[in-house]
Scaffold this active site. Structure first.
Site, PDB file in Angstrom:
ATOM      1  N   TYR A  53      25.262   7.622  39.450  1.00  0.00           N
ATOM      2  CA  TYR A  53      26.614   7.118  39.177  1.00  0.00           C
ATOM      3  C   TYR A  53      27.410   6.900  40.468  1.00  0.00           C
ATOM      4  O   TYR A  53      28.621   6.767  40.433  1.00  0.00           O
ATOM      5  CB  TYR A  53      27.389   8.123  38.302  1.00  0.00           C
ATOM      6  CG  TYR A  53      27.072   8.081  36.824  1.00  0.00           C
ATOM      7  CD1 TYR A  53      25.769   8.036  36.356  1.00  0.00           C
ATOM      8  CD2 TYR A  53      28.092   8.132  35.879  1.00  0.00           C
ATOM      9  CE1 TYR A  53      25.491   8.034  35.002  1.00  0.00           C
ATOM     10  CE2 TYR A  53      27.823   8.132  34.518  1.00  0.00           C
ATOM     11  CZ  TYR A  53      26.518   8.089  34.084  1.00  0.00           C
ATOM     12  OH  TYR A  53      26.245   8.102  32.739  1.00  0.00           O
TER      13      TYR A  53
ATOM     14  N   LYS B 159      12.412  13.487  38.075  1.00  0.00           N
ATOM     15  CA  LYS B 159      11.304  12.582  37.763  1.00  0.00           C
ATOM     16  C   LYS B 159      10.558  12.422  39.074  1.00  0.00           C
ATOM     17  O   LYS B 159      10.373  11.308  39.583  1.00  0.00           O
ATOM     18  CB  LYS B 159      11.861  11.247  37.223  1.00  0.00           C
ATOM     19  CG  LYS B 159      10.798  10.293  36.710  1.00  0.00           C
ATOM     20  CD  LYS B 159      10.022  10.797  35.490  1.00  0.00           C
ATOM     21  CE  LYS B 159       8.850   9.862  35.212  1.00  0.00           C
ATOM     22  NZ  LYS B 159       7.959  10.371  34.129  1.00  0.00           N
TER      23      LYS B 159
ATOM     24  N   ASP C  32      11.300  13.036  31.010  1.00  0.00           N
ATOM     25  CA  ASP C  32      10.664  12.638  29.744  1.00  0.00           C
ATOM     26  C   ASP C  32      10.161  13.867  28.979  1.00  0.00           C
ATOM     27  O   ASP C  32      10.365  14.007  27.762  1.00  0.00           O
ATOM     28  CB  ASP C  32       9.538  11.618  29.982  1.00  0.00           C
ATOM     29  CG  ASP C  32       8.613  11.969  31.135  1.00  0.00           C
ATOM     30  OD1 ASP C  32       8.856  12.972  31.840  1.00  0.00           O
ATOM     31  OD2 ASP C  32       7.617  11.232  31.337  1.00  0.00           O
TER      32      ASP C  32
ATOM     33  N   ASP D 227      23.395  12.925  31.505  1.00  0.00           N
ATOM     34  CA  ASP D 227      24.093  12.134  30.488  1.00  0.00           C
ATOM     35  C   ASP D 227      23.184  11.923  29.281  1.00  0.00           C
ATOM     36  O   ASP D 227      23.581  12.119  28.133  1.00  0.00           O
ATOM     37  CB  ASP D 227      24.505  10.781  31.089  1.00  0.00           C
ATOM     38  CG  ASP D 227      25.156   9.890  30.055  1.00  0.00           C
ATOM     39  OD1 ASP D 227      26.056  10.374  29.348  1.00  0.00           O
ATOM     40  OD2 ASP D 227      24.753   8.712  29.939  1.00  0.00           O
TER      41      ASP D 227
ATOM     42  N   ASP E 148      23.263  13.811  25.216  1.00  0.00           N
ATOM     43  CA  ASP E 148      23.328  13.157  23.902  1.00  0.00           C
ATOM     44  C   ASP E 148      22.222  13.700  22.989  1.00  0.00           C
ATOM     45  O   ASP E 148      22.417  13.825  21.779  1.00  0.00           O
ATOM     46  CB  ASP E 148      23.236  11.624  24.017  1.00  0.00           C
ATOM     47  CG  ASP E 148      24.625  10.965  23.920  1.00  0.00           C
ATOM     48  OD1 ASP E 148      25.613  11.582  24.406  1.00  0.00           O
ATOM     49  OD2 ASP E 148      24.732   9.853  23.363  1.00  0.00           O
TER      50      ASP E 148
HETATM   51  C1  IPM Z   1      29.697  10.832  28.906  1.00  0.00           C
HETATM   52  C2  IPM Z   1      29.851   9.348  28.732  1.00  0.00           C
HETATM   53  C3  IPM Z   1      30.216   8.724  30.069  1.00  0.00           C
HETATM   54  C4  IPM Z   1      29.142   9.052  31.068  1.00  0.00           C
HETATM   55  C5  IPM Z   1      30.429   7.197  30.002  1.00  0.00           C
HETATM   56  C6  IPM Z   1      31.482   6.852  28.998  1.00  0.00           C
HETATM   57  C7  IPM Z   1      30.706   6.604  31.350  1.00  0.00           C
HETATM   58  O1  IPM Z   1      28.695   8.801  28.204  1.00  0.00           O
HETATM   59  O2  IPM Z   1      30.681  11.488  29.315  1.00  0.00           O
HETATM   60  O3  IPM Z   1      28.629  11.358  28.599  1.00  0.00           O
HETATM   61  O4  IPM Z   1      28.095   8.414  31.102  1.00  0.00           O
HETATM   62  O5  IPM Z   1      29.365   9.982  31.839  1.00  0.00           O
HETATM   63 MN    MN Z   2      27.184  10.269  27.681  1.00  0.00          MN
END
Ligand code: IPM
Ligand code: MN
Length: 347
Positions: free
Chosen positions: A135, A185, A218, A242, A246
């Site tokens: 990032y 990785k 992975d 990130d 999720d």
């Molecule tokens: C998160 C979100 C952000 C990220 C996006 C919205 C830029 O997905 O906080 O996980 O990738 O950090």
């Molecule tokens: Mn995210």
């Protein structure tokens, strides 16, 4: 009486719905705990961008600097402002500008919440490097629009950056079950990720009481689904973290339960607390967003401010509400119903 000065940025979409709800809970917790939360709300959002041409004023970071913490809802309204503009105009500059290098995301099932997995006994703390890596924003495009177009986005890993997130991870592991999983990785990415592994091994020497494992991203993605109970603290780069968080949100029942803290561990600038879910335009302002992730993030903020007892009270209020089956099924209970139940459990 101690008063904490908080910057509130509800932002876009359900960010407004859930921060409004969570704020009531945080105020109630403060009252019980004998401290005060003095909130100043900022309208910085995509709507603000459409009005002013910027997501926040040019001195936005300086304005926020004088607060004890920042409490954020969500940023993004892609139908009107491209995500690459809105996120780089508000959320990401705050994370970087205030050196909030540790993004902490707890993944465990709240009582009464049915996750998608057979396993229900997991308790994972994901620690995501939050200021550099993939990032970093280093790169560019040349020959735009032509057949020779080139786009480069370079991940940047610095020794200082990897060392500090690793140390932070080891400290967290030490305070928990003393297991740290480092995610890379390095079989494919032979510069940055091999470097990450080397730094991890060096820092690990200072923490002989913590058991370290190395996973590729992975394999870790699979492990979080197949054997989440084997994991304690996970440390990963910005993008890998990130993605993994999720998965973490999914296995804990959904984004409605995923809380996060963007921490500046040196406390040289404010930290920021936000639910992971984002602005969810499809359900914005319908009163159906689950405020639990936002309330949990608020509890993390109270903990960071040093109000541990109040933070624990908010967590047990959330847990007693979900144990009663309130807020445990997507779309069943309204934001207000869940909020009122948490407020009742708190008193
Ligand atoms: C998160 C979100 C952000 C990220 C996006 C919205 C830029 O997905 O906080 O996980 O990738 O950090
Ligand atoms: Mn995210």
């Amino acid at each position: 009486m101690t008063t904490y000065k908080l910057a509130l940025i509800p932002g876009d979409g359900i960010g407004k719905d859930v921060t409004g709800a969570a704020w009531q809970v945080l105020q109630a917790a403060a009252k019980r705990g004998g401290f005060a939360l003095d909130g100043t709300s900022f309208p910085w959002s995509c709507a603000y961008y459409l009005e002013t041409g910027a997501m926040m004023p040019p001195d936005g970071i300086e304005i926020l600097r004088k607060f004890d913490a920042i409490y954020l809802g969500a940023v993004g309204w892609p139908a009107e402002v491209p995500d690459s503009v809105s996120l780089h105009g508000l959320l990401l500059p705050i994370r970087k500008g205030f050196t909030q290098y540790a993004n902490i995301r707890p993944h465990r099932l709240l009582p009464g919440v049915q996750g998608p997995l057979r396993s229900d006994g997991f308790d994972i703390l994901c620690i995501r490097e939050n200021t550099e890596g993939e990032y970093s924003g280093a790169g560019g495009r040349v020959h735009s629009g032509t057949a020779n177009e080139v786009a480069i986005e370079t991940a940047i890993f610095t020794r200082a950056g990897v060392e500090r997130i690793m140390r932070f991870g080891f400290e967290q592991a030490r305070a928990r079950r003393k297991k740290l999983a480092s995610v890379t990785k390095s079989n494919a990415q032979k510069h940055s990720m091999v470097f990450w592994d080397e730094v991890t091994r060096e820092i690990a020497k200072d923490y002989p009481d913590v058991e370290v494992s190395h996973y590729h991203i992975d394999a870790m993605a699979a492990r979080m689904v197949l054997a989440p109970e084997s994991l304690d603290v996970i440390v990963a780069s910005n993008l890998f973290g990130d993605i993994l968080t999720d998965i973490g949100a999914a296995i804990q029942g959904g984004l409605g339960y995923a809380a996060s803290a963007n921490i500046n561990p040196d406390r040289s600038a404010p930290s920021m607390f936000e639910p992971v879910h984002g602005s969810a335009p499809d359900i914005a302002h319908l009163g159906v967003a689950n405020p639990i992730a936002a309330i949990w993030s608020g509890a993390m903020m109270l903990e960071h401010l040093g109000e541990r007892h109040a933070a624990a009270e908010v967590m047990s209020a959330i847990e007693s509400v979900t144990a009663q089956g309130i807020g445990t099924i997507a779309g069943k209970d309204r934001t207000e119903t869940i909020t009122r139940a948490v407020l009742a459990a708190l008193s």
